[in-house]
Enzyme design. Structure first.
Site, mmCIF file in Angstrom:
data_model
loop_
_atom_site.group_PDB
_atom_site.id
_atom_site.type_symbol
_atom_site.label_atom_id
_atom_site.label_comp_id
_atom_site.label_asym_id
_atom_site.label_seq_id
_atom_site.Cartn_x
_atom_site.Cartn_y
_atom_site.Cartn_z
ATOM 1 N N CYS A 57 -1.827 4.171 10.778
ATOM 2 C CA CYS A 57 -1.509 5.402 11.573
ATOM 3 C C CYS A 57 -2.815 5.643 12.448
ATOM 4 O O CYS A 57 -3.146 6.761 12.526
ATOM 5 C CB CYS A 57 -1.161 6.750 10.516
ATOM 6 S SG CYS A 57 -2.328 6.891 9.277
ATOM 7 N N CYS A 67 0.975 -1.214 0.051
ATOM 8 C CA CYS A 67 0.043 0.073 0.118
ATOM 9 C C CYS A 67 0.884 1.246 -0.128
ATOM 10 O O CYS A 67 0.803 2.102 0.915
ATOM 11 C CB CYS A 67 -1.124 -0.227 1.219
ATOM 12 S SG CYS A 67 -1.772 -1.358 1.337
ATOM 13 N N GLY A 127 6.877 7.147 0.783
ATOM 14 C CA GLY A 127 7.484 7.535 1.886
ATOM 15 C C GLY A 127 8.161 6.411 2.618
ATOM 16 O O GLY A 127 9.472 6.596 2.915
ATOM 17 N N LYS A 128 7.707 5.330 2.749
ATOM 18 C CA LYS A 128 8.354 4.175 3.337
ATOM 19 C C LYS A 128 9.168 3.469 2.327
ATOM 20 O O LYS A 128 10.235 3.096 2.872
ATOM 21 C CB LYS A 128 7.254 2.961 3.930
ATOM 22 C CG LYS A 128 6.569 3.888 5.305
ATOM 23 C CD LYS A 128 5.599 2.935 5.787
ATOM 24 C CE LYS A 128 4.943 3.630 7.134
ATOM 25 N NZ LYS A 128 4.086 4.742 7.137
ATOM 26 N N GLY A 177 1.219 4.277 -1.574
ATOM 27 C CA GLY A 177 0.863 5.472 -1.613
ATOM 28 C C GLY A 177 1.760 6.350 -2.489
ATOM 29 O O GLY A 177 2.497 6.092 -3.315
#
Length: 430
Positions: free
Chosen positions: A359, A239, A244-245, A241
């Site tokens: 989150c 996932c 960032g990770k 998105g």
């Protein structure tokens, strides 16, 4: 603009948000477009007033004995910006753009009200129907945990070690008082300002264009490190998105190996193209469609699920979301989470690992989903978090904030000084 004009503007924006159920960014943007005379400092101060008011909406209403936009904005100045009633009266005197305010004695009497007399959810500044979930997550500390979500957040950067060192980034911002993150080994923090103070526009810096850092909350950085990626491995960010990770993991891997970045909503992947170019993360392979992953079933070393969730852990940054969340939102996200856990787990090789991240701070989305997943997939077992925590943080002597309702960690503003995150990890039996 003087304080009176800024206060009146905040009242107008808060009224627009309440009456038309508009997201905060949209209401602030439209106000700015219709008031072009307002400078950047004015817009920042008005934004701070609006966000601060929404962060403590219930307790402000209790103290002021009213929850109109005027009450909330005024309480923000008195309670969060530490402006005394006498000072406020003197400052607004003669300001023709200022709204009418109560007299000094009335405001002083409001401030004497004891918040301890308010219902628990008002003290905590959360919707009343969520008190059970918070108490389940945090026990007797739940009010303190909720209150911490009503504070202003810091700005965190993740140093991109493919392009720079933390010392270089700290030096680039030496006039802005950055500090090394307490836990994330490559984190840099700018503490939240007070009153009308603006946070720095880090994305406008030359060092950002050079790829030296990404804007990423310290909690997200820690969750990325908890994945435990090693150079040469194949990772699936299921996932992904905006990536960032994936970018954080690519740096940890030293650009050695392969990262497959996929998201069911491929439009969310678009920003990653430019971020990859800027960061120099050459091992990220964007996959836009689920069919492009079929060949990797049962072959991935580590799969990361940054699951769709209600975002309760980010309420410091998006306080309006706190008042829009519904039971249907939670039910929808729970269904999404079960779906992605089942789908992503199929790619883990025997002996490989699956990381589940949200989150959110709600047990319904965290421990409950983990327990349900393990019941459906006995081929997975949770792996120990203590050792992984020691690898992922720069101060391993700080104990991991273990969840109280099953295998997992819970990061939060009160516990770790970060946004709220949940992490659980599983290993597939060989």
């Amino acid at each position: 603009m003087r304080l009176g004009g800024r206060l009146q503007a905040a009242i107008e924006v808060l009224s627009e948000i309440e009456s038309r159920h508009r997201p905060v960014p949209d209401a602030l943007r439209d106000w700015g477009l219709s008031h072009r005379f307002a400078g950047s400092g004015d817009r920042a101060a008005i934004s701070n007033l609006v966000h601060d008011a929404l962060r403590m909406k219930l307790s402000h209403g209790f103290i002021m004995d009213g929850d109109r936009a005027e009450d909330l904005a005024l309480a923000t100045l008195l309670r969060q910006w530490s402006i005394s009633p006498a000072e406020l009266v003197a400052t607004l005197d003669g300001d023709r753009f200022a709204p009418e305010i109560p007299d000094e004695n009335h405001m002083q009497a409001c401030l004497q009200r004891d918040l301890a007399d308010a219902p628990a959810h008002v003290q905590a500044d959360i919707p009343e129907w969520l008190t059970g979930s918070f108490e389940q997550a945090f026990g007797s500390a739940w009010i303190d945990e909720a209150r911490a979500l009503a504070a202003r957040p810091p700005l965190d950067l993740r140093v991109n070690t493919l392009m720079a060192t933390r010392e270089q980034v700290l030096s680039a911002f030496e006039d802005r008082r950055p500090v090394p993150a307490r836990l994330a080994p490559f984190g840099v923090r700018f503490e939240a300002g007070e009153g009308p103070q603006r946070q720095i526009a880090a994305a406008s810096e030359v060092s950002f264009a050079r790829g030296w850092f990404e804007i990423q909350d310290e909690g997200s950085q820690i969750a990325s490190g908890m994945v435990g990626a090693r150079p040469g491995e194949t990772i699936l960010d299921y996932c992904a998105g905006g990536g960032g990770k994936s970018l954080a993991i690519a740096a940890v891997m030293g650009n050695q190996g392969r990262i497959l970045a996929y998201d069911a909503d491929r439009r969310r992947l678009a920003p990653m193209v430019e971020r990859i170019r800027r960061s120099g993360a050459e091992i990220i392979d964007i996959r836009e469609r689920a069919g492009q992953l079929a060949e990797f079933e049962g072959q991935i070393d580590r799969v990361l699920i940054d699951a769709p969730c209600t975002g309760t852990g980010t309420w410091r940054r998006r306080p309006d979301a706190k008042w829009r969340i519904s039971e249907k939102n939670i039910a929808d996200r729970m269904a999404d989470q079960d779906k992605v856990l089942d789908a992503a787990s199929a790619f883990v090789r025997p002996g490989g690992e699956l990381a589940y991240v949200t989150c959110s701070l709600l047990p319904e989305e965290n421990g409950d989903r983990v327990k349900a997943f393990m019941a459906r997939h006995p081929e997975f077992e949770p792996f120990g978090l203590d050792e992984r925590w020691a690898e992922a943080v720069v101060n391993p002597q700080i104990p991991p904030p273990l969840a109280g309702d099953g295998p997992g960690l819970v990061l939060s503003p009160a516990r770790t000084g970060t946004d709220g995150f949940y992490f659980a990890g599983f290993r597939r039996r060989t």
